[in-house]
Enzyme design. Structure first.
Site, PDB file in Angstrom:
ATOM      1  N   GLU A  93      -6.017  -0.488  -6.645  1.00  0.00           N
ATOM      2  CA  GLU A  93      -5.105   0.538  -7.141  1.00  0.00           C
ATOM      3  C   GLU A  93      -4.008  -0.165  -7.945  1.00  0.00           C
ATOM      4  O   GLU A  93      -3.328  -1.055  -7.430  1.00  0.00           O
ATOM      5  CB  GLU A  93      -4.516   1.288  -5.948  1.00  0.00           C
ATOM      6  CG  GLU A  93      -3.955   2.647  -6.262  1.00  0.00           C
ATOM      7  CD  GLU A  93      -3.601   3.426  -4.999  1.00  0.00           C
ATOM      8  OE1 GLU A  93      -3.562   4.668  -5.068  1.00  0.00           O
ATOM      9  OE2 GLU A  93      -3.363   2.809  -3.933  1.00  0.00           O
ATOM     10  N   ASN A 144      -2.863   6.282  -0.086  1.00  0.00           N
ATOM     11  CA  ASN A 144      -2.244   6.537   1.214  1.00  0.00           C
ATOM     12  C   ASN A 144      -1.467   7.839   1.279  1.00  0.00           C
ATOM     13  O   ASN A 144      -1.210   8.346   2.379  1.00  0.00           O
ATOM     14  CB  ASN A 144      -1.369   5.356   1.621  1.00  0.00           C
ATOM     15  CG  ASN A 144      -2.211   4.207   2.126  1.00  0.00           C
ATOM     16  OD1 ASN A 144      -3.165   4.409   2.871  1.00  0.00           O
ATOM     17  ND2 ASN A 144      -1.889   2.990   1.712  1.00  0.00           N
ATOM     18  N   HIS A 185      -2.877  -3.084  -5.499  1.00  0.00           N
ATOM     19  CA  HIS A 185      -3.229  -2.746  -4.117  1.00  0.00           C
ATOM     20  C   HIS A 185      -4.725  -2.933  -3.899  1.00  0.00           C
ATOM     21  O   HIS A 185      -5.525  -2.076  -4.256  1.00  0.00           O
ATOM     22  CB  HIS A 185      -2.808  -1.288  -3.815  1.00  0.00           C
ATOM     23  CG  HIS A 185      -3.201  -0.819  -2.459  1.00  0.00           C
ATOM     24  ND1 HIS A 185      -3.420   0.510  -2.177  1.00  0.00           N
ATOM     25  CD2 HIS A 185      -3.420  -1.494  -1.304  1.00  0.00           C
ATOM     26  CE1 HIS A 185      -3.770   0.632  -0.902  1.00  0.00           C
ATOM     27  NE2 HIS A 185      -3.772  -0.566  -0.359  1.00  0.00           N
ATOM     28  N   SER A 199       0.815  -1.214   0.000  1.00  0.00           N
ATOM     29  CA  SER A 199       0.000   0.000   0.000  1.00  0.00           C
ATOM     30  C   SER A 199       0.849   1.265   0.000  1.00  0.00           C
ATOM     31  O   SER A 199       0.308   2.371   0.000  1.00  0.00           O
ATOM     32  CB  SER A 199      -0.921   0.013   1.230  1.00  0.00           C
ATOM     33  OG  SER A 199      -0.164  -0.109   2.416  1.00  0.00           O
TER      34      SER A 199
END
Length: 303
Positions: free
Chosen positions: A170, A208, A158, A124
């Site tokens: 992702e 993130n 992800h 991530s």
């Protein structure tokens, strides 16, 4: 099997909640046989138990026929070594957020799996480009045909937690990732029933790079006494219509995971806005990791 992704068999490394979730949607939605491996036998047992619970829940809710659940479960096979995955068309790594660990794993992938297999990381936050460099065979240069072919099959996939529920994947391209790897990875994620968003290989990617500073700032507000835990979370649940507040979300993600991602953002950019809060560091030091440990900003029990 979808012609677009051409994945006839998938390997998943890591039988924690993320890896198990990826195996689950791959078997149920994409209808792909999955080989699941974890070095911990206890974690493997927990992972397979979770798959059984998820399928049973879908059957009890009328979302799935018993025959379909049995068929999906039959597609997931536990294996006791990485060598057992040598013939997979794609492998997804879903272990903890540690660059050295991921590099070591991808070196093994490069040495032990088929030379045309797609090598995907569920990271991530960690650089896919750094991970991809680890699969280049010893003695080959990054610019050689052998080096480009090896690193070009590495990609970031992800998935979001909990994988069976969250609709997004992702897709992250390393500097080295080939177009064929990207196209097949996107098609596979879509076959799993997911929408795909793409990101460049920057620290934290899109998700993130935005989410973790938000959570970190909420922890700083608590640390400074700006507001209580409950009022911070209530503000975002009722004022911004978030399904849960940032402190509760941090507990569900895992405070150790939040810290690891925040440290990756900070070290990757040297930008002070990504510096982890002292309170987050101390919570992790105390092993108050959130829901998975029974205590974080909130307390949890087995129920």
């Amino acid at each position: 099997m979808s012609i677009a992704h051409g994945i006839k068999q998938l390997g998943v490394l890591g039988a924690g909640q993320m890896g198990t979730g990826i195996a689950f949607v791959s078997a149920l939605r994409a209808k792909v046989p999955v080989l699941l491996h974890d070095r911990s036998k206890d974690q493997m047992t927990k992972g397979l138990t979770l798959v059984d619970k998820l399928l049973a829940k879908d059957v009890s809710k009328g979302r799935l026929q018993s025959s379909d659940a049995e068929e999906a479960r039959s597609r997931i096979t536990p294996v006791d070594s990485l060598e057992a995955m040598r013939d997979v068309d794609m492998v997804v790594e879903a272990v903890s957020e540690n660059l050295d660990l991921k590099r070591a794993i991808f070196r093994e992938f490069g040495a032990k799996l088929r030379p045309d297999a797609i090598l995907a990381s569920n990271t991530s936050s960690i650089s896919i480009t750094k991970i991809a460099a680890a699969v280049i065979p010893e003695g080959a240069s990054a610019a050689s045909e052998q080096g480009k072919a090896a690193s070009g099959r590495v990609v970031g996939l992800h998935f979001f937690n909990p994988v069976p529920v969250m609709k997004l994947v992702e897709l992250i391209s390393a500097v080295q990732t080939s177009k064929d790897t990207l196209d097949r990875s996107r098609a596979f994620a879509e076959a799993c029933g997911k929408e795909v968003a793409t990101s460049q290989d920057v620290p934290g990617f899109v998700s993130n790079a935005l989410l973790m500073p938000f959570i970190n700032e909420a922890i700083m507000c608590l640390e400074k006494g700006v507001a209580t835990r409950d009022d911070i979370d209530k503000t975002f649940r009722l004022g911004m219509a978030h399904p849960m507040g940032p402190l509760q979300l941090a507990d569900f993600i895992g405070l150790d995971t939040c810290l690891a991602i925040q440290q990756t953002l900070y070290s990757g950019t040297s930008d002070s806005k990504y510096r982890p809060s002292v309170l987050l560091e101390r919570m992790v030091d105390a092993q108050y990791l959130g829901k998975k440990s029974g205590r974080g900003f909130y307390e949890y029990n087995d129920g």
